[in-house]
Design a protein around this motif. Structure first.
Motif, PDB file in Angstrom:
ATOM      1  N   LEU A   1       0.936  -1.302   0.120  1.00 54.16           N
ATOM      2  CA  LEU A   1       0.034  -0.182  -0.031  1.00 54.16           C
ATOM      3  C   LEU A   1       0.853   1.243   0.129  1.00 54.16           C
ATOM      4  O   LEU A   1       0.612   2.132  -0.702  1.00 54.16           O
ATOM      5  CB  LEU A   1      -1.018  -0.138   1.112  1.00 54.16           C
TER       6      LEU A   1
ATOM      7  N   ALA B   1       1.007   4.051  -2.805  1.00 51.85           N
ATOM      8  CA  ALA B   1       0.704   5.469  -2.567  1.00 51.85           C
ATOM      9  C   ALA B   1       1.741   6.449  -2.733  1.00 51.85           C
ATOM     10  O   ALA B   1       1.581   7.608  -3.394  1.00 51.85           O
ATOM     11  CB  ALA B   1       0.571   5.678  -0.978  1.00 51.85           C
TER      12      ALA B   1
ATOM     13  N   VAL C   1      -6.376   3.995  -4.002  1.00 56.43           N
ATOM     14  CA  VAL C   1      -5.027   4.388  -3.636  1.00 56.43           C
ATOM     15  C   VAL C   1      -4.875   5.796  -3.979  1.00 56.43           C
ATOM     16  O   VAL C   1      -4.628   6.624  -2.994  1.00 56.43           O
ATOM     17  CB  VAL C   1      -3.981   3.610  -3.784  1.00 56.43           C
TER      18      VAL C   1
ATOM     19  N   VAL D   1      -6.104   7.316  -0.625  1.00 57.58           N
ATOM     20  CA  VAL D   1      -4.607   7.255   0.239  1.00 57.58           C
ATOM     21  C   VAL D   1      -3.794   8.464   0.180  1.00 57.58           C
ATOM     22  O   VAL D   1      -3.367   8.951   0.969  1.00 57.58           O
ATOM     23  CB  VAL D   1      -4.190   6.085   0.006  1.00 57.58           C
TER      24      VAL D   1
END
Lengths: 282, 257
Positions: free
Chosen positions: B22, B26, B136, B140
């Motif tokens: 992740l 990001a 994302v 994010v």
């Protein structure tokens, strides 16, 4: 044959009536020890409807998520609009999704956005379309599903049926040629469910959208299969009983434990002697 | 017992792997298109301006309490005039960054985990992907940028307000003159202290947001799962901030002191 020639050839085939727009070939999926899909194979033809029936947990919604690339199959091949998608990366899948609309259980509307922003989401965020054209398209689709007066409301201000219809509007706003309905009428009263069914029928018959309808609501499944939409000379749209030829364009699939136990039209389903199907139908 | 430990270890390894994935996605999303500018501005406002009150209040009272407590201790050594030096060093190097980060964990970490968790359990994340949006990039990246840049800004504000709170106590309770208080601050502060105080919130902002996003996006189990994710986000974020504080301090001591 180079890639562009190949793409043109695929496009030519897809432009023909009755072209296969979605092909599932021996698709398998398991979560840990639980097998969800076993060798699932079916084909959706252009402009047709495939109705997937089955009890909860039989793998119906999973099949739709595999088509949109939200889940990856463990084995088997999946084709969408002439493109093999089972091995595509998330980035490459975005191009395939441009022609796929999905209506989720409960609608899955973005609760921090208004109805207008929800319906126009993809056009506002993912395209360079001018704002006034987007607004026009949003009003057009909301008019099509009869919710134009709710354009500035938040999803929390809508009823369950209205939320499902806004979800349909959101999925159709960018004019996809394939729509996937995941339990679009579950939990709705019969009158509201019929309204949603009629939207599915109108999109199929008036906009030539190919669709897969996942449900365990038999009433809605048969309604979609046995009715068709007609536009009168004065522009009014009516949903009427389908002709036998039109009825055959809607095919049923019955899933049980990830396996297809029936495939055929509405009449064949009613006539089935399979004890599980008979129990399901009653 | 062994299968239980094995299962726990596998689960922990999977969580770490997903967290790293992740974070990598990001960072990739920060430098590549599409960029959702509107969401970035919105998150800077929510995380930055939205957290100002809580950071101001916690900074003010921490500085004031620190001055009050340390005044008593310093009296034992006849060093009451050095209260400003002690307050500023503690606030800038340690209490300002850590307390601001803990406040942000409670306010921002829990909010992010609850919001993303709710989106997961109501299929909104799937809907985003089906509509061609990478969650994302959309959810994010704006939060990560806001966390990275607003945590240092909020920390600097908290440091200043804390020192100001310390001055109020020093001046009116401990009867230390204003000149003595402020001059002891400027004499006692070194450039390394400032760098440490600025670097820490970058690390903390990153930790708070990435943990909250990771936990939120991996929510399962309906509304109960959302509640659990919120708790996990605050607990894991707080522990990670305190642990990171120790390691960053050690790195700074080894390299610059």
């Amino acid at each position: 044959m180079d890639t562009s020639t190949n793409n043109n050839h695929v496009q030519q085939i897809l432009d023909e009536a009755g072209a296969p727009v979605i092909v599932f070939d021996k698709v398998q999926l398991a979560f840990d020890d639980k097998v969800v899909l076993r060798d699932l194979s079916f084909t959706l033809l252009k402009g047709h409807t495939k109705i997937i029936l089955g009890a909860s947990g039989s793998g119906k919604s999973t099949a739709l998520k595999i088509i949109t690339g939200l889940l990856k199959a463990d084995a088997g091949v999946v084709w969408v609009n002439g493109q093999r998608v089972d091995q595509l990366s998330e980035e490459d899948m975005m191009a395939v999704r441009a022609d796929l609309g999905m209506i989720f259980q409960e609608g899955a509307l973005f609760d921090s956005l208004t109805v207008r922003e929800n319906v126009g989401y993809k056009l506002y965020e993912e395209t360079d379309m001018p704002l006034d054209e987007i607004d026009k398209r949003v009003e057009e689709v909301l008019g099509f599903i009869g919710l134009k007066e709710h354009i500035d409301k938040m999803p929390s201000e809508l009823s369950g049926g209205q939320r499902r219809r806004v979800a349909i509007a959101r999925a159709m706003a960018f004019k996809p040629r394939i729509l996937l309905y995941d339990e679009a009428t579950t939990g709705l009263d019969p009158i509201t469910a019929t309204t949603v069914d009629e939207e599915i029928i109108k999109l199929r018959d008036l906009e030539n959208v190919s669709s897969i309808v996942v449900t365990h609501q038999l009433r809605d499944a048969f309604y979609v299969a046995t009715h068709m939409a007609q536009r009168e000379a004065n522009g009014q749209v009516h949903v009427v009983r389908a002709t036998p030829e039109k009825e055959r364009e809607a095919e049923f699939i019955m899933l049980k434990d990830g396996l297809i136990i029936f495939e055929g039209d509405a009449d064949a389903l009613r006539a089935s002697r399979d004890p599980y199907i008979q129990e399901f139908l009653t | 017992m062994l299968p239980l430990i094995e299962r726990w270890l596998k689960h922990a390894a999977l969580e770490v792997q997903e967290y790293v994935f992740l974070t990598r996605r990001a960072f990739h999303g920060i430098f590549t298109r599409p960029i959702y500018r509107h969401d970035i501005v919105e998150q800077f406002d929510l995380i930055g301006a939205g957290s100002l009150t809580v950071v101001l209040l916690s900074g003010l009272f921490t500085g004031a309490a620190l001055a009050s407590q340390s005044g008593l201790t310093l009296d034992q050594f006849g060093a009451r005039p050095l209260v400003g030096r002690l307050v500023s060093a503690s606030m800038i190097k340690e209490l300002g960054p850590v307390l601001t980060a803990l406040m942000l964990t409670g306010r921002i970490g829990s909010g992010i985990a609850a919001e993303l968790g709710s989106m997961v359990v109501t299929d909104q994340i799937h809907a985003l992907r089906a509509l061609g949006t990478d969650p994302v990039r959309k959810l994010v990246v704006p939060r990560l940028l806001a966390g990275l840049f607003m945590a240092p800004v909020l920390t600097v504000i908290s440091d200043f307000i804390g020192i100001l709170g310390g001055w109020v106590v020093a001046r009116f309770q401990l009867q230390v003159s204003s000149g003595l208080y402020w001059s002891s601050i400027s004499k006692g502060l070194y450039m390394q202290d400032i760098w440490m105080g600025i670097t820490k919130p970058f690390v903390f902002g990153f930790i708070i947001v990435t943990i909250a996003c990771h936990v939120g996006l991996r929510t399962t189990g309906g509304t109960a799962g959302v509640g659990k994710s919120t708790t996990v986000s605050v607990v894991a974020g707080s522990v990670a901030v305190i642990a990171a504080d120790f390691f960053v301090t050690q790195i700074f001591f080894a390299l610059f002191y």
